[in-house]
Design a protein around this motif. Structure first.
Motif, short mmCIF file in Angstrom:
data_model
loop_
_atom_site.label_atom_id
_atom_site.label_comp_id
_atom_site.label_asym_id
_atom_site.label_seq_id
_atom_site.Cartn_x
_atom_site.Cartn_y
_atom_site.Cartn_z
N ALA A 1 0.83 -1.21 0.00
CA ALA A 1 0.00 0.00 0.00
C ALA A 1 0.86 1.27 0.00
O ALA A 1 0.52 2.25 -0.67
CB ALA A 1 -0.95 0.00 1.21
N ASP A 2 1.96 1.26 0.73
CA ASP A 2 2.84 2.43 0.75
C ASP A 2 3.45 2.69 -0.63
O ASP A 2 3.50 3.83 -1.09
CB ASP A 2 3.96 2.27 1.79
CG ASP A 2 3.44 2.31 3.21
OD1 ASP A 2 2.47 3.05 3.48
OD2 ASP A 2 4.00 1.59 4.07
N GLN A 3 3.92 1.63 -1.28
CA GLN A 3 4.47 1.77 -2.63
C GLN A 3 3.39 2.23 -3.61
O GLN A 3 3.64 3.04 -4.50
CB GLN A 3 5.08 0.46 -3.12
CG GLN A 3 6.42 0.13 -2.50
CD GLN A 3 7.50 1.10 -2.91
OE1 GLN A 3 7.82 2.02 -2.17
NE2 GLN A 3 8.06 0.92 -4.08
N ALA A 4 2.18 1.72 -3.45
CA ALA A 4 1.07 2.11 -4.33
C ALA A 4 0.78 3.60 -4.21
O ALA A 4 0.57 4.28 -5.22
CB ALA A 4 -0.17 1.28 -4.01
N ARG A 5 0.78 4.10 -2.99
CA ARG A 5 0.55 5.54 -2.79
C ARG A 5 1.70 6.35 -3.40
O ARG A 5 1.47 7.35 -4.08
CB ARG A 5 0.41 5.86 -1.30
CG ARG A 5 -0.98 5.56 -0.74
CD ARG A 5 -1.13 6.08 0.68
NE ARG A 5 -0.35 5.34 1.65
CZ ARG A 5 -0.69 4.16 2.16
NH1 ARG A 5 -1.81 3.58 1.80
NH2 ARG A 5 0.08 3.56 3.04
N LYS A 6 2.92 5.91 -3.16
CA LYS A 6 4.08 6.63 -3.67
C LYS A 6 4.10 6.65 -5.20
O LYS A 6 4.48 7.65 -5.80
CB LYS A 6 5.36 5.95 -3.12
CG LYS A 6 6.63 6.63 -3.52
CD LYS A 6 7.86 6.18 -2.73
CE LYS A 6 8.15 4.72 -2.78
NZ LYS A 6 9.47 4.38 -2.19
N GLY A 7 3.68 5.58 -5.82
CA GLY A 7 3.78 5.46 -7.27
C GLY A 7 2.50 5.72 -8.04
O GLY A 7 2.45 5.47 -9.24
N TYR A 8 1.47 6.22 -7.37
CA TYR A 8 0.17 6.38 -8.03
C TYR A 8 0.28 7.12 -9.37
O TYR A 8 -0.18 6.62 -10.40
CB TYR A 8 -0.82 7.11 -7.11
CG TYR A 8 -2.14 7.34 -7.78
CD1 TYR A 8 -3.07 6.32 -7.86
CD2 TYR A 8 -2.45 8.57 -8.35
CE1 TYR A 8 -4.30 6.51 -8.49
CE2 TYR A 8 -3.66 8.78 -8.98
CZ TYR A 8 -4.58 7.76 -9.05
OH TYR A 8 -5.78 7.95 -9.69
N HIS A 9 0.90 8.29 -9.40
CA HIS A 9 0.96 9.08 -10.63
C HIS A 9 1.86 8.42 -11.68
O HIS A 9 1.55 8.47 -12.87
CB HIS A 9 1.43 10.51 -10.33
CG HIS A 9 0.47 11.24 -9.44
ND1 HIS A 9 -0.80 11.58 -9.84
CD2 HIS A 9 0.59 11.66 -8.16
CE1 HIS A 9 -1.42 12.20 -8.85
NE2 HIS A 9 -0.60 12.25 -7.81
#
Length: 133
Positions: free
Chosen positions: A18-26
């Motif tokens: 989830a942390d990586q997903a938030r960081k890489g969303y854009h």
């Protein structure tokens, strides 16, 4: 701020959580834009300009432009999204996997056909998960 995770101790491993997903969303949304032929054409015509409307971090933009495949994962990219960039370049998943392992795709394919990498050196830096408990 993310909490420490047991798998943070895995060497050369990026776990897409989830942390990586938030960081890489854009970054991942940029990659998804490449599903449309007109977007792939625009990206290949002027990659840096195509990236401008996406609120990427400087590190994300650099990783894309340099085709730093492992770097893209470290800054939040998901392999299933970032591979769309490779497909724009005429690369296969096997090409990218080989690059990420610093070997030609033929050597990568041979290694995988022979059962993959040995776990030697790819375990927790501080011992096994069971030893930590």
């Amino acid at each position: 701020m993310s909490l420490p995770k047991e798998y943070d101790d895995l060497p050369v491993t990026v776990v897409f959580d989830a942390d990586q997903a938030r960081k890489g969303y854009h970054l991942n949304m940029f990659c998804m834009s490449l599903m449309k032929a007109e977007n792939r054409k625009a990206f290949k015509a002027n990659e840096a300009a195509y990236l401008d409307p996406f609120p990427l971090t400087p590190g994300q933009k650099e990783a894309v432009l340099k085709r730093d495949w492992l770097g893209m994962l470290k800054v939040g990219g998901n392999i299933y999204y970032t591979i769309k960039i490779a497909f724009c370049d005429g690369l296969t998943f096997q090409d990218v996997a080989g690059m990420m392992c610093s070997m030609p795709k033929e050597d990568y394919a041979k290694m995988m056909m022979e059962g993959g990498r040995t776990p030697e050196g790819n375990m927790f830096k501080a011992g096994t998960s069971a030893e930590k408990k």
